[in-house]
Enzyme design. Sequence first.
Site, mmCIF file in Angstrom:
data_model
loop_
_atom_site.group_PDB
_atom_site.id
_atom_site.type_symbol
_atom_site.label_atom_id
_atom_site.label_comp_id
_atom_site.label_asym_id
_atom_site.label_seq_id
_atom_site.Cartn_x
_atom_site.Cartn_y
_atom_site.Cartn_z
ATOM 1 N N GLU A 1 0.773 -1.289 0.080
ATOM 2 C CA GLU A 1 0.063 -0.172 0.030
ATOM 3 C C GLU A 1 0.945 1.461 0.041
ATOM 4 O O GLU A 1 0.552 2.226 -0.621
ATOM 5 C CB GLU A 1 -0.940 0.021 1.054
ATOM 6 N N LYS B 1 5.022 4.475 -9.865
ATOM 7 C CA LYS B 1 3.723 4.741 -9.070
ATOM 8 C C LYS B 1 2.514 4.320 -9.780
ATOM 9 O O LYS B 1 1.515 3.691 -9.485
ATOM 10 C CB LYS B 1 3.363 5.855 -8.085
#
Length: 410
Positions: free
Chosen positions: A121, A197
């Site tokens: 996460e 990302k």
Amino acid sequence: MRNKLKIGLFGFGCVGSGLYEVLNQSGLFNAHIEKIVVKDPAKDRSLPKNQFYYDPDVILEDLEINVVVELIDDAEAAYEIVTKAFKKGKHVVSANKKLIAEHLIELLTLKDEYGVSFLYEASSCASIPVIRNLEEYYNNDSLTGIEGICNGTTNYILTRLNNELRSFEEILKDAQDVGFAETDPTLDIDGFDSKFKLQILILHTFGLITTPQEVLNIGIRHIKEKDILFAKEKGYRIRLVSFARRIEEKIVAYVAPQFVRDSSFAYDINFEFNGVSIEALFSDKQVFIGKGAGSFPTASAVLSDISALQFDYKYEYKKLDECKATLANEAFLRAFVSSSDPESLKQIEFLEVDEEFVSQDYAYKVGTISLSQINHDLYRTHPELFISFFADSEICLHDPTKENKKAVNV
Ligand SMILES: NC(=O)c1ccc[n+]([C@@H]2O[C@H](COP(=O)([O-])OP(=O)(O)OC[C@H]3O[C@@H](n4cnc5c(N)ncnc54)[C@H](OP(=O)(O)O)[C@@H]3O)[C@@H](O)[C@H]2O)c1
């Protein structure tokens, strides 16, 4: 029934030491850090020296340890640690976007082969809980797009450039002095970090696996004060945006500077903050904003992954099997290109020019371009060019100027 988690922690820097504190304060009594492995035996640390080890096998060969938390700053060493941990049947929590983006297929295959969980996460927007939401909450709503300000360093620099109208080099130096930029800022300012990302977000949004070579990243290195002035005069702010949108069965994806208006989620995300806007068919746009870096904020996402392992949580990657979309190799959009050398604007072919300006030492053009002509080589070899897209303009798979002409001829 909660699993008892015996953790082997790699790394005790910004995030690793933050995790140690956060875990102690969290009341997560089922999870305990058994051993910590770091790199430099000579370093002074906040815990006694006898709590640290320097050989990865101290954790990896320990049969009692069932969770490896990998929080090191070296993606190659992390690859060795994580793949060996899988092979030893240990679950892994990581925050390492470079590792994940560069080895997506291999890591997913290996963790399945050894039946372990791999959670990350903190890798996309640090404290913002975007991955698990994409996996679980948006499971039944068809996601059409995701956009993020995923890099605190560049957002910090762009915010200060907007506020202070100083040169990029001056603000970068300040950012390095206050610890918001690395000594070698390449990964941040050229958009690589934002791209890694974005790749992770694309995987969990659309179920599409991408490689770093396939996704365009252009950064903010070439921005000039006059570009900021142009943006301000027109009511825009400039942001480095990780962008992916599904159009038909194609996904248009890039990391690039964008001109954003106050109607955009990105306009008011300032300094080191991150934000992600998720667009779905039924729920429309939703925005998450939070800290995209920092010891405790990042550790909070790692803690959440550890906590989920108590209940055998795994990402299911359901969208991977269902994904029919592929990356678009062409798209058309509105761009701003400027240069301190007016001649060099010829590097970019405009299909339609809406506005242009030329003086001896500065020129720009605004209009429609094809995305495929912008590539990493062009960005690297033309430091005089600043290229930015417009958040509020349409993006098309087909040349809209041809369609306009067709309409006129009819
Ligand atoms: N910092 C953030 O805000 C942030 C946010 C999101 C994600 N992340 C990610 O989190 C990870 C850690 O970042 P960080 O900022 O905490 O880095 P950091 O402060 O530079 O700390 C890195 C740690 O890794 C250790 N290390 C490096 N190579 C190693 C090896 N081969 N074996 C064992 N330990 C090794 C270092 O050991 P020594 O102490 O001995 O030097 C140090 O403790 C990175 O993947 C980063 O991208 C960071």
